[in-house]
Design an enzyme around this catalytic site. Structure first.
Site, short mmCIF file in Angstrom:
data_model
loop_
_atom_site.label_atom_id
_atom_site.label_comp_id
_atom_site.label_asym_id
_atom_site.label_seq_id
_atom_site.Cartn_x
_atom_site.Cartn_y
_atom_site.Cartn_z
N ASP A 17 -42.01 -35.31 -62.82
CA ASP A 17 -41.54 -34.46 -63.92
C ASP A 17 -42.71 -33.96 -64.79
O ASP A 17 -42.75 -32.78 -65.15
CB ASP A 17 -40.44 -35.13 -64.75
N ASP B 77 -27.19 -42.46 -63.23
CA ASP B 77 -26.83 -43.10 -64.50
C ASP B 77 -26.48 -42.07 -65.56
O ASP B 77 -26.69 -42.28 -66.74
CB ASP B 77 -28.00 -43.97 -65.00
#
Ligand SMILES: *[C@@H]1O[C@H](CO)[C@@H](O)[C@H](O)[C@H]1NC(C)=O
Ligand SMILES: *[C@@H]1O[C@H](CO)[C@@H](O)[C@H](O)[C@H]1NC(C)=O
Ligand SMILES: *[C@@H]1O[C@H](CO)[C@@H](O)[C@H](O)[C@H]1NC(C)=O
Ligand SMILES: *[C@@H]1O[C@H](CO)[C@@H](O)[C@H](O)[C@H]1NC(C)=O
Length: 442
Positions: free
Chosen positions: A286, A209
């Site tokens: 992350d 995206d």
């Protein structure tokens, strides 16, 4: 600015050349006239000699002046726009860093809009040999697979499919995080493919995206030598967490070191994967990377103006966060020829003295003074924080991200958050005697 000084340099060069030639001709003419005289008279000869010598002295003085101007021009050229970067080849294997293959790993799942990201990658990449695109698809979503498959045929990309689609057993409280577990599992498999199966020496990771800027590939090519030669750099990211329109300068060349791992379009070397891959977490990969046990005080390079932006409002971690932050991110739209620039200022030994000097030379003001615009005449301002609460309150007032991961504020380098507020550069910084992050700051 640059054109001006180039022009000036050129003009000075021409003037010097003409001047020297004129000198030589004058000297030759005078001397030859002199030697042709059959009966040289002493007086005349002396006068001529003095004349020539005077002229020469004047010319030399003028020449020195011109050289001075030229030196200055060259100096300002050097400090403003360093020319080309030469970094040591630390591997010593003679491999040319400018030819290393940098594959793009696109992580995809069930969004058919993956085509929007792929179109831009294909539009901006210079060669498919240097930048092969590998789409790794999880979820076995047929419509998305069909979209990707079209690019395999038309643009020679690789489509790999995550084979492990088994359910992940989670207790009730973690069920809502299932998406994060699946993403972490997929990343691990895909990165193992890149490094263990295909044996690449680095990778650029994007998601399905992301839009990219025209100089996306140029940026990663140019920063790759920094990544390989500075052991304190473990990633290059395309992202600035405070990169909203109006909060960045309009200088697209500006790059930073960041203690915060930004992600969202990032490059990593094989050696890092070999280090962290075996202990890869089951979820929230992350934040896990941002933890001190993984980061080990290493940093990422990040731009002032983002080289990616996300259009995916739908997604595991998006929604509200998208409306509040992500959709306001400014995507760079100019091409910067980064590979033609000297980026070695980003190496730790060059950057740290320069950066700390720049930040702490900047006049210190209060947040009220920043907001009132009473110090508008100054180019940059520094605002100090000493506590977590103070950081958060000030961040909110100035509109920057106010959260921490493993004690590190988003974007920060040595505690300093650099951004633009109403056209003015602000360094939001701890005291000059700062030593390290407090991991209790959350
Ligand atoms: C200009 O630079 C040259 C060396 O690069 C030096 O020899 C000369 O003295 C300099 N001239 C002036 C006027 O600074
Ligand atoms: C598939 O994923 C599950 C859950 O993450 C894991 O327990 C299992 O070992 C994986 N299977 C393979 C073949 O890797
Ligand atoms: C992987 O690449 C390295 C050089 O980067 C090479 O030495 C090694 O033999 C390669 N391994 C395989 C399995 O191709
Ligand atoms: C590049 O910049 C560094 C300082 O950041 C400097 O030491 C070096 O001489 C420069 N290299 C060239 C070729 O200009």
């Amino acid at each position: 600015m640059r054109l001006n000084s180039m022009r000036r340099k050129h003009i000075v060069f021409v003037v010097v050349t003409v001047f020297l030639s004129w000198n030589a001709i004058m000297y030759y003419v005078l001397m030859s006239r002199h030697s042709k005289k059959m009966i040289p008279r002493d007086m005349e000869l002396d006068n001529l000699d003095v004349g020539i010598q005077n002229q020469l002295r004047r010319n030399l003085a003028l020449l020195a002046k011109l050289q001075g101007i030229r030196n200055k021009t060259e100096m300002s050229l050097k400090t403003n726009k360093p020319e080309r970067m030469v970094l040591p080849d630390r591997k010593g294997d003679g491999s040319d860093m400018n030819k290393v293959v940098l594959p793009i790993l696109m992580i995809a799942c069930d969004r058919v809009t993956v085509s929007r990201s792929l179109d831009l990658l294909i539009k901006y990449r210079t060669t498919k040999e240097r930048f092969p695109i590998i789409v790794s698809q999880d979820c076995a979503h047929k419509p998305t697979a069909d979209v990707i498959q079209k690019y395999v045929v038309s643009d020679n990309i690789k489509h790999i499919k995550h084979p492990n689609l088994t359910n992940i057993e989670l207790n009730k409280k973690d069920k809502k995080f299932l998406g994060y577990y699946k993403i972490a599992r997929h990343y691990k498999w895909a990165l193992n493919q890149i490094f263990l199966k295909f044996n690449y020496s680095a990778v650029i990771i994007v998601e399905d995206d992301l839009d990219i800027s025209p100089d996306f590939f140029e940026y990663f090519s140019a920063t790759y030598p920094i990544l390989t030669s500075d052991p304190s750099v473990w990633c290059v990211s395309a992202w600035n967490d405070n990169g909203k329109g109006g909060m960045v300068s309009d200088d697209p060349e500006l790059l930073y070191r960041s203690d915060f791992f930004p992600g969202l379009g990032w490059m990593m070397e094989r050696k890092i994967w070999l280090e962290i891959g075996p202990k890869w977490p089951v979820t929230f990969w992350d934040d896990w990377m941002r933890h001190q046990d993984q980061r080990k005080e290493r940093v990422c390079i990040r731009p002032e103006i983002c080289r990616t932006s996300t259009f995916g409002k739908k997604g595991v971690s998006r929604g509200l966060y998208f409306d509040k932050h992500l959709k306001h991110i400014k995507l760079n739209d100019q091409f910067v020829a980064f590979t033609q620039k000297n980026l070695s200022y980003l190496m730790k030994e060059n950057y740290d003295p320069w950066f700390t000097h720049m930040v702490y030379e900047t006049p210190e003001v209060t947040v009220a003074e920043v907001m009132s615009g009473s110090k508008k005449h100054l180019k940059a301002l520094r605002v100090t924080y000493t506590t977590k609460e103070q950081f958060k309150a000030t961040a909110k007032k100035l509109g920057i991200m106010d959260d921490f991961k493993a004690g590190v504020p988003r974007v920060a380098y040595r505690g300093v958050v650099s951004f633009v507020f109403k056209g003015q550069r602000i360094y939001f910084a701890p005291k000059p005697d700062w030593q390290k992050y407090d991991i209790k700051w959350k």
